[in-house]
Design an enzyme around this catalytic site. Structure first.
Site, mmCIF file in Angstrom:
data_model
loop_
_atom_site.group_PDB
_atom_site.id
_atom_site.type_symbol
_atom_site.label_atom_id
_atom_site.label_comp_id
_atom_site.label_asym_id
_atom_site.label_seq_id
_atom_site.Cartn_x
_atom_site.Cartn_y
_atom_site.Cartn_z
ATOM 1 N N GLU A 83 48.603 23.580 58.296
ATOM 2 C CA GLU A 83 47.462 23.403 59.208
ATOM 3 C C GLU A 83 46.622 24.675 59.295
ATOM 4 O O GLU A 83 47.136 25.739 59.641
ATOM 5 C CB GLU A 83 47.969 23.019 60.600
ATOM 6 C CG GLU A 83 46.841 22.731 61.577
ATOM 7 C CD GLU A 83 47.344 22.255 62.927
ATOM 8 O OE1 GLU A 83 46.608 22.429 63.916
ATOM 9 O OE2 GLU A 83 48.468 21.714 62.994
ATOM 10 N N LYS A 263 52.962 20.586 71.454
ATOM 11 C CA LYS A 263 52.732 20.547 70.010
ATOM 12 C C LYS A 263 52.175 21.885 69.541
ATOM 13 O O LYS A 263 52.556 22.394 68.475
ATOM 14 C CB LYS A 263 51.769 19.421 69.665
ATOM 15 C CG LYS A 263 51.625 19.151 68.158
ATOM 16 C CD LYS A 263 50.516 19.945 67.511
ATOM 17 C CE LYS A 263 50.380 19.612 66.027
ATOM 18 N NZ LYS A 263 49.353 20.431 65.345
#
Length: 432
Positions: A83, A263
């Protein structure tokens, strides 16, 4: 551990130069770094011994977070993640925290739980009492299955029992796993003691397995940052502090927000866990179960204003190992531990949790000020440029163009690439 984790301009230099810099501050040989990380550090033949039906390997970026100081020691922290912005954001937040002294961390002893489910119990309360009365015997039986671990100072420490239903009881054997994550050790104990525990309880043996809710093996990390260190071009530090506190309160009140809040924490923790060859699925399971232990899903990290400063605190179970498992055969996992300079599993857990808190600080600071998309999409633009077919020096040019145009899409990148290709073609024609 690293002599320093502060490496200004690190992102501006080439990959080879980064390897040399990391080697200088961590003591790792750049040649070892190159051999361990190129092509994922794992050949297909070795991968075939890890799991079934192997076709090859799947590589992810291997990066390092900088500026991480935990308990007064600097660490260059390996991270494996796909990411965009996570590594940069964690490094930037760690830099802010570092200027205020860094992270303070403490980790519980490495205690894991072996569960033995007991079925068809006729007297649940009596079974619980008998198991507790035979705790010393059961510990001794468990340690017979843990000869090597006992020799290293670990082993079974206690036995507990809980009444789950009128016909069901569970026995827990608490095991000190030392520097191992401990899954295989714990599963072995559950199987070794099950028959005797069932006989004591007057029941039938059910499941025998570890629990990934390792709430005896928690790590706690905290930091304190003055408001002025959090200021942006548009907002004062105090306004950012108040925005972070608001973000924390939102997560504490709303499980929908808490899930995304957590998260962001796991972005940092999982990346370190993967880089060091540990089981990130077990870590995720334990973290989220711990977040819901009150019966309502809660944030793992909270932020409070203290005068003109912000204080953050993270707590979660974190079962990591520095010996055994993947570490025996994966060269990149072994390299990661050498670069970190950790002495034991508790030290590794402390660093991973610090990176998690840094990731959380970066996220809530962005949400409280510029918004999460501004920095994230700017870094994402490079991936979009690559997907559009840009290569070499054109990647950064295309990324810059689509960020400036606020059109960070595949179509926007293709248009930018077409414009740049035409311009470069014209320049070459003039030169000719």
């Amino acid at each position: 551990m690293a002599t320093t984790s502060r490496l200004p301009g690190f992102y501006k230099v080439t990959v080879q130069e980064r390897r040399a810099l990391v080697g200088d501050v961590t003591g790792a040989d750049p040649v070892d770094i190159e051999s361990a990380v190129d092509a994922g550090g794992l050949d297909a033949d070795t991968a075939d011994k890890f799991v079934e039906n192997v076709l090859g390997t799947y590589a992810l970026p291997y990066a390092v977070a900088l500026n991480v100081r935990v308990n007064g020691h600097d660490h260059v922290v390996p991270m494996v993640i796909e990411e965009p912005s996570v590594v940069a954001a964690a490094s930037n937040a760690a830099k802010i925290v570092r200027s205020s002294g860094g992270f303070l961390a403490e980790a519980d002893p490495p205690l894991m739980i072996a569960q033995v489910q007991l079925r068809d119990v006729s007297d649940a309360s009596g079974a619980v009492a008998r198991i507790r009365a035979h705790a010393e015997e059961i510990v001794g039986l468990a340690n017979q299955a843990l000869g090597g671990l006992v020799a290293r100072g670990g082993g079974a420490r206690n036995v507990e029992a809980r009444w789950l239903a009128d016909d069901m009881v569970v026995a827990h054997v608490i095991i000190d796993c030392r520097d191992a994550m401990g899954a295989n050790l714990v599963n072995g104990v559950a199987e070794a003691v099950a028959d005797r525990v069932a006989a004591i309880a007057g029941a039938k043996v059910g499941l025998r397995i570890l629990s990934n809710l390792c709430d005896r093996r928690c790590v706690r990390v905290r930091c304190r940052v003055p408001a002025e260190a959090l200021a942006t071009e548009e907002m004062s530090g105090i306004d950012v502090v108040d925005g972070i506190v608001n973000a924390s309160r939102f997560a504490e009140l709303d499980p929908y927000r808490a899930a995304t809040h957590n998260k962001g924490i796991m972005n940092g923790i999982d990346a370190v866990v993967i880089a060091t060859g540990n089981d990130w699925r077990a870590v995720e399971a334990g973290a989220h179960a711990y977040a819901a232990r009150s019966g309502r899903y809660q944030p793992l990290a909270v932020w409070r204003r203290n005068g003109s400063s912000i204080e953050g605190c993270l707590e979660l179970p974190l079962a990591l190992g520095t010996v055994g498992g993947t570490l025996r055969v994966h060269p990149t996992a072994r390299l990661s531990l050498r670069m970190l300079g950790v002495r034991d599993a508790q030290g590794l857990a402390s660093i991973a949790a610090a990176v998690g808190l840094a990731s959380n600080l970066a996220a809530v600071r962005a949400l409280a000020s510029d918004g999460i998309q501004r920095g994230h999409m700017g870094l994402h633009a490079r991936a979009v440029a690559l997907a559009a077919g840009a290569a070499g020096h054109l990647v950064e040019k295309v990324a810059a163009m689509i960020v400036e145009a606020r059109d960070i899409t595949l179509d926007g990148a293709r248009k930018a690439l077409s414009v740049l290709a035409a311009e470069e073609g014209n320049a070459l024609g003039v030169a000719d």
